[in-house]
Design a protein around this motif. Structure first.
Motif, PDB file in Angstrom:
ATOM      1  N   THR A  23       5.705  -9.110   5.904  1.00 49.55           N
ATOM      2  CA  THR A  23       3.831  -9.977   5.992  1.00 49.55           C
ATOM      3  C   THR A  23       3.378  -8.325   5.795  1.00 49.55           C
ATOM      4  O   THR A  23       3.847  -7.405   6.486  1.00 49.55           O
ATOM      5  N   ARG A  24       2.528  -7.863   5.135  1.00 50.12           N
ATOM      6  CA  ARG A  24       1.936  -6.532   4.464  1.00 50.12           C
ATOM      7  C   ARG A  24       0.558  -6.838   5.188  1.00 50.12           C
ATOM      8  O   ARG A  24      -0.556  -7.309   4.026  1.00 50.12           O
ATOM      9  N   MET A  25      -0.013  -6.361   5.908  1.00 55.28           N
ATOM     10  CA  MET A  25      -1.542  -6.299   6.336  1.00 55.28           C
ATOM     11  C   MET A  25      -2.205  -5.481   5.917  1.00 55.28           C
ATOM     12  O   MET A  25      -1.473  -4.288   5.589  1.00 55.28           O
ATOM     13  N   GLN A  26      -3.782  -5.374   5.818  1.00 56.45           N
ATOM     14  CA  GLN A  26      -4.657  -3.838   5.522  1.00 56.45           C
ATOM     15  C   GLN A  26      -4.505  -3.658   6.182  1.00 56.45           C
ATOM     16  O   GLN A  26      -5.157  -3.584   7.863  1.00 56.45           O
ATOM     17  N   THR A  27      -4.413  -1.669   6.629  1.00 57.08           N
ATOM     18  CA  THR A  27      -4.285  -0.953   7.219  1.00 57.08           C
ATOM     19  C   THR A  27      -5.286   0.072   6.865  1.00 57.08           C
ATOM     20  O   THR A  27      -5.818   0.801   8.127  1.00 57.08           O
ATOM     21  N   VAL A  28      -6.175   0.395   5.607  1.00 56.66           N
ATOM     22  CA  VAL A  28      -7.149   1.089   5.168  1.00 56.66           C
ATOM     23  C   VAL A  28      -8.639   0.472   4.857  1.00 56.66           C
ATOM     24  O   VAL A  28      -7.883  -0.564   4.213  1.00 56.66           O
ATOM     25  N   TYR A  29      -9.415   0.669   5.462  1.00 55.38           N
ATOM     26  CA  TYR A  29     -10.604  -0.059   4.513  1.00 55.38           C
ATOM     27  C   TYR A  29     -11.412   1.067   4.264  1.00 55.38           C
ATOM     28  O   TYR A  29     -11.585   2.186   5.299  1.00 55.38           O
TER      29      TYR A  29
END
Length: 179
Positions: A23-29
């Motif tokens: 699973t790859r979660m959001q790291t940049v916003y």
């Protein structure tokens, strides 16, 4: 105390070995505030000039610039929010809502010919409506069967059919719906 025995399963079901995906979660916003902060950090990390005169004025200007930018962003947000409110309330106040259904006359408001048309076009899924058909000399109780150019056919409660001319017909009243 007695120790509990571990029970073995009653059925052995062969299970495939799954390899679960990583699973790859959001790291940049990004947001306006984050962009403004990032620009400030970049400006602060830029080496300062050797001039001692600009050294004192630069931090004050940066603080004033950030305050102005933040204030401008807040005003822009508020203006956009007010426009949405105005446009939403404006749409409901100026347009007059139309009813979903057209109003149909009640049976009492209809004249005799309209009542006959209503009874002829009555849905076939519903049982026929018993009515009183009043002529000059008598009143006939029954169900409307058909309508011709000059007469109607009424099925009486004793299963006989009687014809009545439209000229002699004075009134049509529903029996079951009188108040």
């Amino acid at each position: 105390m007695a120790e509990k025995k571990v029970k073995e399963p009653l059925f052995y079901i062969q299970q495939p070995s799954f390899q679960f995906p990583e699973t790859r979660m959001q790291t940049v916003y990004s947001s306006r505030k984050a962009e403004l902060d990032r620009k400030l950090e970049q400006k602060e990390s830029v080496p300062e000039p050797a001039d001692k005169i600009n050294e004192q004025a630069m931090p004050e200007e940066t603080e004033n610039m950030t305050e102005v930018k933040v204030q401008a962003a807040i005003e822009e947000f508020e203006a956009g929010r007010e426009e949405k409110k105005e446009s939403a309330s404006f749409a409901f106040t100026t347009e007059k809502r139309k009813p979903a259904f057209n109003r149909v006359k009640s049976f009492k408001e209809m004249d005799t010919l309209e009542r006959l048309d209503y009874l002829i076009d009555f849905p076939k899924q519903l049982p026929p409506i018993p009515c009183i058909f009043e002529t000059g000399e008598k009143a006939i109780r029954g169900f409307l069967v058909s309508r011709n150019e000059g007469s109607i056919e009424v099925k009486l409660f004793d299963e006989s059919i009687e014809q009545i001319s439209l000229q002699s017909l004075k009134a049509v009243k529903m029996i079951g719906l009188r108040r």
